[in-house]
Write a protein that holds these residues in place. Structure first.
Motif, PDB file in Angstrom:
ATOM      1  N   UNK A 233       0.813  -1.229   0.000  1.00  0.00           N
ATOM      2  CA  UNK A 233       0.000   0.000   0.000  1.00  0.00           C
ATOM      3  C   UNK A 233       0.840   1.270   0.000  1.00  0.00           C
ATOM      4  N   UNK A 234       1.979   1.246   0.681  1.00  0.00           N
ATOM      5  CA  UNK A 234       2.842   2.424   0.717  1.00  0.00           C
ATOM      6  C   UNK A 234       3.482   2.695  -0.633  1.00  0.00           C
ATOM      7  N   UNK A 235       3.726   1.653  -1.412  1.00  0.00           N
ATOM      8  CA  UNK A 235       4.411   1.812  -2.696  1.00  0.00           C
ATOM      9  C   UNK A 235       3.434   1.959  -3.853  1.00  0.00           C
ATOM     10  N   UNK A 236       2.366   1.159  -3.849  1.00  0.00           N
ATOM     11  CA  UNK A 236       1.470   1.109  -5.004  1.00  0.00           C
ATOM     12  C   UNK A 236       0.230   1.981  -4.856  1.00  0.00           C
ATOM     13  N   UNK A 237      -0.216   2.223  -3.632  1.00  0.00           N
ATOM     14  CA  UNK A 237      -1.460   2.980  -3.447  1.00  0.00           C
ATOM     15  C   UNK A 237      -1.363   3.900  -2.242  1.00  0.00           C
ATOM     16  N   UNK A 238      -0.455   4.888  -2.270  1.00  0.00           N
ATOM     17  CA  UNK A 238      -0.316   5.793  -1.117  1.00  0.00           C
ATOM     18  C   UNK A 238      -1.275   6.979  -1.143  1.00  0.00           C
ATOM     19  N   UNK A 239      -2.124   7.080  -2.157  1.00  0.00           N
ATOM     20  CA  UNK A 239      -3.027   8.215  -2.267  1.00  0.00           C
ATOM     21  C   UNK A 239      -4.065   8.239  -1.158  1.00  0.00           C
ATOM     22  N   UNK A 240      -4.623   9.409  -0.927  1.00  0.00           N
ATOM     23  CA  UNK A 240      -5.602   9.578   0.148  1.00  0.00           C
ATOM     24  C   UNK A 240      -6.840   8.720  -0.073  1.00  0.00           C
ATOM     25  N   UNK A 241      -7.247   8.531  -1.325  1.00  0.00           N
ATOM     26  CA  UNK A 241      -8.471   7.779  -1.622  1.00  0.00           C
ATOM     27  C   UNK A 241      -8.253   6.272  -1.651  1.00  0.00           C
ATOM     28  N   UNK A 242      -7.007   5.825  -1.658  1.00  0.00           N
ATOM     29  CA  UNK A 242      -6.731   4.394  -1.774  1.00  0.00           C
ATOM     30  C   UNK A 242      -5.956   3.840  -0.587  1.00  0.00           C
ATOM     31  N   UNK A 243      -5.754   4.621   0.440  1.00  0.00           N
ATOM     32  CA  UNK A 243      -5.016   4.136   1.607  1.00  0.00           C
ATOM     33  C   UNK A 243      -5.769   3.022   2.311  1.00  0.00           C
ATOM     34  N   UNK A 244      -5.001   2.085   2.842  1.00  0.00           N
ATOM     35  CA  UNK A 244      -5.572   1.016   3.649  1.00  0.00           C
ATOM     36  C   UNK A 244      -5.471   1.378   5.131  1.00  0.00           C
ATOM     37  N   UNK A 245      -5.994   0.507   5.974  1.00  0.00           N
ATOM     38  CA  UNK A 245      -6.011   0.785   7.410  1.00  0.00           C
ATOM     39  C   UNK A 245      -4.603   0.925   7.964  1.00  0.00           C
ATOM     40  N   UNK A 246      -3.739  -0.022   7.624  1.00  0.00           N
ATOM     41  CA  UNK A 246      -2.382   0.012   8.175  1.00  0.00           C
ATOM     42  C   UNK A 246      -1.625   1.248   7.727  1.00  0.00           C
ATOM     43  N   UNK A 247      -1.861   1.687   6.503  1.00  0.00           N
ATOM     44  CA  UNK A 247      -1.212   2.906   6.034  1.00  0.00           C
ATOM     45  C   UNK A 247      -1.835   4.143   6.667  1.00  0.00           C
ATOM     46  N   UNK A 248      -3.132   4.110   6.903  1.00  0.00           N
ATOM     47  CA  UNK A 248      -3.786   5.242   7.529  1.00  0.00           C
ATOM     48  C   UNK A 248      -3.369   5.446   8.968  1.00  0.00           C
ATOM     49  N   UNK A 249      -3.034   4.350   9.670  1.00  0.00           N
ATOM     50  CA  UNK A 249      -2.600   4.468  11.060  1.00  0.00           C
ATOM     51  C   UNK A 249      -1.282   5.221  11.157  1.00  0.00           C
ATOM     52  N   UNK A 250      -0.461   5.156  10.119  1.00  0.00           N
ATOM     53  CA  UNK A 250       0.860   5.768  10.167  1.00  0.00           C
ATOM     54  C   UNK A 250       0.809   7.280  10.316  1.00  0.00           C
ATOM     55  N   UNK A 251      -0.294   7.910   9.964  1.00  0.00           N
ATOM     56  CA  UNK A 251      -0.366   9.363  10.080  1.00  0.00           C
ATOM     57  C   UNK A 251      -0.392   9.823  11.532  1.00  0.00           C
TER      58      UNK A 251
END
Length: 295
Positions: A233-251
């Motif tokens: 998700x961090x490499x292929x879909x880091x956009x705001x509309x395509x973030x996953x839960x694990x990537x969203x927690x990083x904020x």
């Protein structure tokens, strides 16, 4: 008295494998070890759930203490639900994981059916090639995968993640499902063919219902890595509309400060689907893991 009247008591008195191996108290010892393992496995989840409803100071002062009237707070959940697009991230993770899971089970069962039922040139080579896919981590091909996704114009899309997770989970799914399909009696398939049932109908009406324990096993083993993944998700879909839960927690995790209330609240909500999956498929999962153990 008929001899059959003694069959049930005799079977009931027959010692189990644990009792034969460890003595009369063997089953108690095994249950004790399993309970200890269950506590160790569930402890991190319980720790996250407990601290997600505590104040920041209470988390650091007593991370293992239960929340009290003074330390109980839902500020973390309020920040996550009102200050971020967490529901969007949750939905993205759900779509990606379920989509990949459906493709993995469908294609894995079809490939397992073909490899176990039909003999053709290259059958052994395909089995060996699939086994290599289990041993080699897919992350080693991240650069090539990124180039392919960019060439297909799928960057920042959930489709890219679904395809990657499908490729990641297929080798294990094929190996597990093909072994289960091989255990299905040939007489069932031959009887269906004699009745004029086509191969596709045999697959969907005979094979799939009989391998439900294996499907549950594959579902658990493939859903957890896809749901918890942060790399793709961090490499292929880091956009705001395509973030996953694990990537969203990083904020909520900063270089100098971390909002632990929000992090723990987000993790608590993210772990719910995994728990529900296990509760729903626990019996099938255990059957799938232990199938063939006594044969």
């Amino acid at each position: 008295m008929p001899s059959s009247s003694y069959a049930a008591p005799a079977a009931a008195a027959r010692p189990t494998l644990v009792q034969r191996s460890f003595g009369p108290a063997g089953h108690l010892w095994v249950h004790f070890v399993l309970c200890i393992y269950a506590v160790i496995a569930l402890f991190p989840i319980a720790l996250i759930l407990i601290n997600s409803v505590k104040t920041r100071n209470a988390i650091f002062e007593g991370p293992m203490a239960l929340p009290t009237a003074e330390t109980l707070t839902l500020v973390g959940f309020q920040k996550v639900l009102s200050g971020t697009h967490f529901l969007l991230y949750f939905g993205n993770s759900l779509v990606v994981t379920v989509g990949a899971l459906v493709l993995i089970v469908l294609f894995g069962a079809m490939a397992g059916w073909a490899l176990s039922e039909y003999k053709f040139p290259g059958n052994r080579f395909l089995n060996f090639f699939i086994a290599i896919g289990i041993m080699i981590p897919i992350r080693l091909g991240t650069v090539s995968i990124l180039q392919l996704i960019v060439a297909l114009d799928l960057i920042n899309t959930r489709t890219a993640l679904i395809l990657v997770y499908t490729a990641q989970g297929l080798p294990l799914a094929v190996m597990i499902l093909s072994e289960f399909i091989r255990q299905i009696p040939t007489e069932l398939k031959d009887a269906a063919r004699c009745d004029g049932v086509g191969e596709i109908a045999i697959f969907f009406q005979v094979i799939l219902p009989l391998i439900r324990p294996a499907i549950a096993t594959v579902a658990v083993f493939t859903m957890i890595p896809a749901w918890n993944d942060l790399w793709f998700p961090l490499i292929l879909a880091p956009g705001e509309d395509t973030r996953t839960v694990t990537l969203g927690v990083q904020q909520f995790i900063g270089q100098y400060a971390t909002d632990w209330n929000s992090v723990l609240a987000a993790l608590s909500m993210a772990v719910i689907p995994i728990l529900l999956l296990y509760v729903a498929f626990s019996r099938q999962l255990i059957r799938g893991l232990t199938s063939g153990a006594v044969k």
